[in-house]
Design an enzyme around this catalytic site. Structure first.
Site, mmCIF file in Angstrom:
data_model
loop_
_atom_site.group_PDB
_atom_site.id
_atom_site.type_symbol
_atom_site.label_atom_id
_atom_site.label_comp_id
_atom_site.label_asym_id
_atom_site.label_seq_id
_atom_site.Cartn_x
_atom_site.Cartn_y
_atom_site.Cartn_z
ATOM 1 N N GLU A 199 -39.774 102.599 55.047
ATOM 2 C CA GLU A 199 -40.259 101.735 56.133
ATOM 3 C C GLU A 199 -40.660 102.562 57.360
ATOM 4 O O GLU A 199 -41.695 102.315 57.977
ATOM 5 C CB GLU A 199 -39.171 100.742 56.562
ATOM 6 C CG GLU A 199 -38.659 99.852 55.464
ATOM 7 C CD GLU A 199 -37.387 100.358 54.795
ATOM 8 O OE1 GLU A 199 -36.491 99.544 54.535
ATOM 9 O OE2 GLU A 199 -37.303 101.577 54.517
ATOM 10 N N CYS B 120 -33.805 100.700 60.005
ATOM 11 C CA CYS B 120 -35.188 100.285 59.731
ATOM 12 C C CYS B 120 -35.479 98.906 60.311
ATOM 13 O O CYS B 120 -36.574 98.670 60.825
ATOM 14 C CB CYS B 120 -35.452 100.309 58.225
ATOM 15 S SG CYS B 120 -35.457 101.982 57.546
#
Length: 147
Positions: free
Chosen positions: A50, A81
């Site tokens: 991510e 994330c």
């Protein structure tokens, strides 16, 4: 999600935890960035799939916020994330398998329920959940057998 699964498979082939992500323009459906985990390869504990796609598209646009973007990821984002996704102002997160042990969106701290977090993306979970989970289960089963 199939594109994110391809990135997860490629990550596993590099002996990385097989998690893949793609960032898509929400208006056109165009894939803007794609990657898998690279924490070992880059010797960087923050090199989650991510984070890598967020960094790539922010650098390409020369901005810190990614309006009109949807993030597809094979595993529920961790708290690190999840926070970065919020900071980048990504509109929607779509993930495959939940992560009861280390997730930060619908598991664990459930970051987007906290009033202090300014941007709360739309969350869609369970897309290709079985396939996304199987890649991880198979990877770790192989690791245990190799010990």
């Amino acid at each position: 999600m199939r594109h994110a699964l391809q990135e997860a498979i490629a990550a596993g082939a590099r002996d990385e935890v097989p998690i893949g992500a793609i960032l898509v323009d929400s208006r056109t459906g165009e894939i803007l960035a794609r990657n898998g985990n690279r924490t070992r390869e880059l010797s960087d504990p923050t090199a989650h799939a991510e984070i890598l796609v967020i960094r790539e598209e922010c650098a390409r646009r020369k901005v810190q916020r990614l309006d009109h973007c949807t993030l597809y990821v094979t595993l529920e984002p961790c708290p690190h994330c999840a926070a970065a996704i919020s900071f980048a102002r990504i509109d929607t997160i779509i993930f495959g398998a939940p992560d009861p042990k280390s997730g930060g969106v619908v598991s664990g701290p459930k970051l987007y329920t906290h009033p202090q977090l300014h941007h709360k993306p739309t969350v869609i979970e369970g897309i290709l959940e079985q396939e996304c989970g199987d890649i991880l289960r198979d990877f770790f089963a192989k690791k245990r057998r190799e010990k």
